[in-house]
Design a protein around this motif. Sequence first.
Motif, PDB file in Angstrom:
ATOM      1  N   SER A 218       0.664  -1.639   0.111  1.00 13.45           N
ATOM      2  CA  SER A 218      -0.253  -0.296   0.035  1.00 13.45           C
ATOM      3  C   SER A 218       0.954   1.420   0.124  1.00 13.45           C
ATOM      4  CB  SER A 218      -0.640   0.129   1.251  1.00 13.45           C
ATOM      5  OG  SER A 218      -1.981  -0.478   0.980  1.00 13.45           O
ATOM      6  N   VAL A 219       1.705   1.511   0.944  1.00 12.50           N
ATOM      7  CA  VAL A 219       2.762   2.550   0.739  1.00 12.50           C
ATOM      8  C   VAL A 219       3.771   2.346  -0.643  1.00 12.50           C
ATOM      9  CG1 VAL A 219       4.977   3.399   1.720  1.00 12.50           C
ATOM     10  CG2 VAL A 219       3.050   2.555   3.311  1.00 12.50           C
ATOM     11  N   PHE A 220       3.417   1.541  -0.838  1.00  7.87           N
ATOM     12  CA  PHE A 220       4.595   1.454  -2.683  1.00  7.87           C
ATOM     13  C   PHE A 220       3.709   1.643  -3.320  1.00  7.87           C
ATOM     14  CE2 PHE A 220       6.221  -2.092  -6.142  1.00  7.87           C
ATOM     15  CZ  PHE A 220       7.473  -0.657  -6.270  1.00  7.87           C
ATOM     16  N   SER A 221       2.530   1.922  -3.328  1.00 13.46           N
ATOM     17  CA  SER A 221       1.381   2.398  -4.760  1.00 13.46           C
ATOM     18  C   SER A 221       1.646   3.736  -4.932  1.00 13.46           C
ATOM     19  CB  SER A 221       0.391   2.094  -4.260  1.00 13.46           C
ATOM     20  OG  SER A 221      -0.133   2.463  -3.488  1.00 13.46           O
ATOM     21  N   LEU A 222       2.711   3.987  -3.796  1.00 12.83           N
ATOM     22  CA  LEU A 222       2.384   6.131  -3.234  1.00 12.83           C
ATOM     23  C   LEU A 222       3.933   6.138  -4.360  1.00 12.83           C
ATOM     24  CD1 LEU A 222       1.344   6.527   0.303  1.00 12.83           C
ATOM     25  CD2 LEU A 222      -0.261   6.521  -1.819  1.00 12.83           C
ATOM     26  N   LEU A 223       4.634   5.630  -4.879  1.00  9.79           N
ATOM     27  CA  LEU A 223       5.339   6.365  -4.765  1.00  9.79           C
ATOM     28  C   LEU A 223       5.398   6.346  -6.759  1.00  9.79           C
ATOM     29  CD1 LEU A 223       6.928   5.526  -2.673  1.00  9.79           C
ATOM     30  CD2 LEU A 223       8.633   4.314  -3.271  1.00  9.79           C
ATOM     31  N   GLU A 224       5.050   7.052  -7.332  1.00  7.77           N
ATOM     32  CA  GLU A 224       4.916   7.488  -8.386  1.00  7.77           C
ATOM     33  C   GLU A 224       6.035   7.009  -8.946  1.00  7.77           C
ATOM     34  OE1 GLU A 224       6.307  11.478  -6.741  1.00  7.77           O
ATOM     35  OE2 GLU A 224       4.408  11.802  -6.000  1.00  7.77           O
ATOM     36  N   GLY A 225       6.493   7.327  -9.961  1.00 12.25           N
ATOM     37  CA  GLY A 225       7.180   6.831 -11.253  1.00 12.25           C
ATOM     38  C   GLY A 225       8.868   6.518 -10.100  1.00 12.25           C
ATOM     39  N   ALA A 226       8.534   6.298  -9.276  1.00  8.38           N
ATOM     40  CA  ALA A 226       9.939   6.410  -8.886  1.00  8.38           C
ATOM     41  C   ALA A 226      10.247   4.328  -9.781  1.00  8.38           C
ATOM     42  CB  ALA A 226      10.132   6.004  -7.167  1.00  8.38           C
TER      43      ALA A 226
END
Lengths: 412, 412
Positions: A218-226
């Motif tokens: 869930s947190v990782f899903s917030l990482l935009e284009g990283a």
Amino acid sequence: MDISHTSVAGQADARAPLAGFRILELGHYVAAPFATRLLADLGAEVIKVEPPAGDPVRQWGARYKGSAPWWSVHARNKRCISLDLKKPGAREVVLDLVRGCDALVENYRPGQLAKLGLGEEALRAARPDLVIARISGYGQDGPDRDKAAFGVIGEAIGGLRHLTNHAPGTTDLPPVRVGVSIGDSVAGIYAALGVVAALLRRARTGAGGDIDVALTESVFSLLEGALPEYGTLGTVRQPTGGAIATAAPSNAYRSRDGIWVLIAGNSDPLWRKLAGLMGRPDLAEDPRFVGNQHRVANARELDGLINAWTGTLDAEALETALREANIPHTRVFTVADIAADPQMRARGMVQEVEDGLLGPILHPGVVPRVDGVPNAPRSTGPAVGADNDAVLGEMLGYEPAHIAALREGGVL
Amino acid sequence: MDISHTSVAGQADARAPLAGFRILELGHYVAAPFATRLLADLGAEVIKVEPPAGDPVRQWGARYKGSAPWWSVHARNKRCISLDLKKPGAREVVLDLVRGCDALVENYRPGQLAKLGLGEEALRAARPDLVIARISGYGQDGPDRDKAAFGVIGEAIGGLRHLTNHAPGTTDLPPVRVGVSIGDSVAGIYAALGVVAALLRRARTGAGGDIDVALTESVFSLLEGALPEYGTLGTVRQPTGGAIATAAPSNAYRSRDGIWVLIAGNSDPLWRKLAGLMGRPDLAEDPRFVGNQHRVANARELDGLINAWTGTLDAEALETALREANIPHTRVFTVADIAADPQMRARGMVQEVEDGLLGPILHPGVVPRVDGVPNAPRSTGPAVGADNDAVLGEMLGYEPAHIAALREGGVL
């Protein structure tokens, strides 16, 4: 508005989006209870099953009249029943509840419910079209599924902790924790989304479904284009402190009276206005600061100059000047600022509520807002087992003697 | 896996939760496009309407082969059509699209679409049961609704910026920005939840609905007990840096080779084990550190002692020691760590994908996971207007001459 718990926890307005759906929560701490609170806020009837000792969140954070004010919100709009899942007889109660529920949300360690006789097979035997949402630290499978799930660790694995820090070389202080349980909360919202999506499919196909939400993911899903940037260019995204990597000036600047004020002056016209307001129109012509690219390259110097100026004004004067110049800004809001904010009040995002146990209290409003009306909570977080008789008696039809026996056996 | 765009953007597996639903996106930047990407990931057919110059995110962040790798993910599973909403004729195309869509997601400034002839009345005339989700900085009403919406400002108003900082008095550095567009992304997830909840209600009642998501309020919803604590006790929650306010030791500690490693030793048994591992079993008996309450009160000293120890070991040796002692920990993951992580790989959260424009690229998996299978993207973010002919011709049935006229008029 008096919304004492006993009357209406399960009775949402029939126009609420999830009115008529019943959700069973086998949850504790933050993630699963937050998911079901969102579903309850949208009109679902939620039945929370708690151990007789209570969910630990009842004691988390500040305490008032012996319990946590957080609980008033965390368990609002829910019915709470107590059940010691390790006692004989508890399993049957859960399965009776499952028969009458559309969905189950749980955040035990993967496999834990199966050990208690509440694995998928047993649940689906009781209710074939059940939607089951499970929230865990790492997910329901894979080599790490059995690892202990700590929120702060999951947030670090999801990549957010690395990015929430000052730029490399700026300080020896550790990367900052986002000041709330961000991983649990975002996982909770995703679980709510998954439950509702699966119920929508059930309306079409008749079949239940399984939702598997990991805190790390869930947190990782917030990482935009990283990730795609790393995959193509090999670049590893780095933190940028209070600034934005691609636009300047945009940061928090300190006023003379020590209040942080955000200023977003990151376009050519805004920067020109800001330089004028600072009494330094020359800076707008300074080659170091002409064009966003140069301002980003020299952002530390630029931020230093702006800070030197903001430090000469108290926050109120600073905000007035920025407002009059039409430069986007805000002081960094504390919860006291939020509670007093006219916009938050006008939108029903700060509501004065009467809690049967705690008295007058403030509750946040319902997000998302539906049909243009701010929804009021139907009830505040109840005491442990407050709804035992209502749920086991009225809903499941257990005889009083049966309920008494469960109580005597320590099952309730 | 080759998932070149042309074939399958709209064609999800019929078992996907949102298969068969069609969503129109009038969005740009992060919030609305993220909401529709989540819906597309869950199987909805999403048609994104873009100005002929393209959504600015196509150029955001790092660039590769002339475009942003982020785009490959941000617009995956979508069909993209170009439309200049200010040109005569564009409005009719949008209304034709609306007739065939279940929901609309937009993040223009409040009132902006109405000025373009696409207000609620026009939309509902075209499709009476339309679900309309609007995302904005401050919401669709209230005194601040017309203010410019900047993500960093909304996050500060929602209360997150204040809490994401070192403890008062620790440093003169500004409060840190959460290193991603957290406000936009959380608002996007809430909008997706709202859309699906409203569609579920539509299945029951036949009526559409309005979803109104504010960035400020989405952030504020994450603040746990801060508001009820303020409302009852008057306490204003303060930031705690890398630590947790209520448990110690829990922080990020630096290894000899400069890597931050999170250690959650915040129970009596875990702290005892950690003190032993540090070669300082005496610390577990030190009155300053006996019991969580004392450890929290003396957390800075405790963290200093732990840091002194971690600074003697390289991260790999440190992690091995912690793993063998069974103390919850992790290094702070960068995106490179995530990409290499066996758990993320096993769960399909890091997928190697072939992008028709960019070549091989990494995509994050679908959150939440449904029915136990990691979902692969059906397509990567397409070029501007890539689906003009397919959508206007095949879906709307426009004649080629009609489409050519729109193109010549600069409408497409």
